[in-house]
Design a protein around this motif. Structure first.
Motif, mmCIF file in Angstrom:
data_model
loop_
_atom_site.group_PDB
_atom_site.id
_atom_site.type_symbol
_atom_site.label_atom_id
_atom_site.label_comp_id
_atom_site.label_asym_id
_atom_site.label_seq_id
_atom_site.Cartn_x
_atom_site.Cartn_y
_atom_site.Cartn_z
ATOM 1 N N ASP A 1 0.836 -1.176 0.000
ATOM 2 C CA ASP A 1 0.000 0.000 0.000
ATOM 3 C C ASP A 1 0.885 1.244 0.000
ATOM 4 N N TYR A 31 -8.229 4.892 7.210
ATOM 5 C CA TYR A 31 -8.800 3.630 6.749
ATOM 6 C C TYR A 31 -10.151 3.345 7.410
ATOM 7 N N THR A 32 -10.332 3.823 8.629
ATOM 8 C CA THR A 32 -11.648 3.694 9.270
ATOM 9 C C THR A 32 -12.675 4.504 8.494
ATOM 10 N N LEU A 34 -12.557 5.232 5.451
ATOM 11 C CA LEU A 34 -12.752 4.569 4.155
ATOM 12 C C LEU A 34 -13.455 3.218 4.302
ATOM 13 N N ASP A 35 -13.814 2.874 5.540
ATOM 14 C CA ASP A 35 -14.505 1.621 5.862
ATOM 15 C C ASP A 35 -13.660 0.393 5.530
ATOM 16 N N ASN A 36 -12.347 0.520 5.691
ATOM 17 C CA ASN A 36 -11.426 -0.585 5.459
ATOM 18 C C ASN A 36 -10.963 -1.091 6.827
ATOM 19 N N LYS A 37 -11.785 -1.934 7.408
ATOM 20 C CA LYS A 37 -11.579 -2.378 8.785
ATOM 21 C C LYS A 37 -10.249 -3.094 8.979
ATOM 22 N N GLU A 38 -9.954 -4.040 8.140
ATOM 23 C CA GLU A 38 -8.751 -4.862 8.314
ATOM 24 C C GLU A 38 -7.484 -4.010 8.324
ATOM 25 N N THR A 39 -7.336 -3.136 7.356
ATOM 26 C CA THR A 39 -6.146 -2.302 7.264
ATOM 27 C C THR A 39 -6.100 -1.291 8.410
ATOM 28 N N ALA A 40 -7.256 -0.731 8.768
ATOM 29 C CA ALA A 40 -7.306 0.215 9.889
ATOM 30 C C ALA A 40 -6.798 -0.446 11.159
ATOM 31 N N CYS A 43 -3.043 -1.029 11.179
ATOM 32 C CA CYS A 43 -2.306 0.213 11.455
ATOM 33 C C CYS A 43 -2.317 0.525 12.949
ATOM 34 N N PHE A 74 -17.475 0.681 13.008
ATOM 35 C CA PHE A 74 -17.715 -0.604 12.362
ATOM 36 C C PHE A 74 -18.894 -1.352 12.989
#
Length: 182
Positions: A1, A31-32, A34-40, A43, A74
């Protein structure tokens, strides 16, 4: 990324740990959003490990607070509550803890545990910081309205309005000071 790669380059070049884990936390926040839970969550966990290594308890408290907000976003209220409570363990008796008290109160409110919600939101009123006090008043007004304590809800709403006016006056003074020093 791309973001992660840029942070790694920055870290290698300047070897600045605090800036590194602060940026990881900020990336988790993005990332939160952006609703990207896993990556958030990756981090946040990476930032926590680095802050733990540096024994930066204030930052670990802020980080747990942000993780709590992410879990709330989430829809995972139990995890949000876990991290909000964990954040308190990293704060000393400073104004930094009051955001966590307010967050815990709001989470209990969402879980319809109104007595617990009220306890933590009232703890949030004990700060001298106007912003968190205003938020606590707004949430307490909503809680009292839900319990049909309309007089108390009105009182908290009035306190909220007064605190907002105070914040607006502070901002106006800051703007005038900035213009005066240009």
């Amino acid at each position: 990324d791309y973001f992660y790669e840029m942070i790694m380059k920055y870290r290698k070049r300047f070897n600045v740990f605090h800036a590194y884990y602060e940026q990881l936390m900020n990336m988790g926040d993005v990332y939160t959003l952006l609703d990207n839970k896993e990556t958030a969550l990756e981090c946040y966990e990476s930032a926590f490990v680095h802050a733990l290594h540096q024994k930066d308890s204030l930052f670990m408290g802020m980080l747990c607070h942000n993780q709590s907000l992410a879990y709330d976003a989430f829809g995972e209220f139990d995890m949000a509550l876990k991290y909000a409570q964990r954040s308190l363990s990293f704060y000393s008796d400073t104004d930094d803890s009051f955001n966590s008290y307010i967050n815990i109160g709001w989470l209990y409110y969402q879980k319809n545990q109104l007595d617990s919600a009220k306890y933590y939101l009232e703890e949030g009123l004990n700060t001298t910081n106007v912003g968190p006090r205003a938020i606590a008043c707004a949430y307490l007004a909503e809680l009292e309205k839900a319990e049909e304590n309309y007089q108390l809800a009105l009182s908290y709403n009035e306190q909220y309005a007064g605190l907002l006016d105070s914040l607006n006056q502070q901002n106006e003074v800051s703007d005038i000071e900035r213009l005066a020093y240009k």
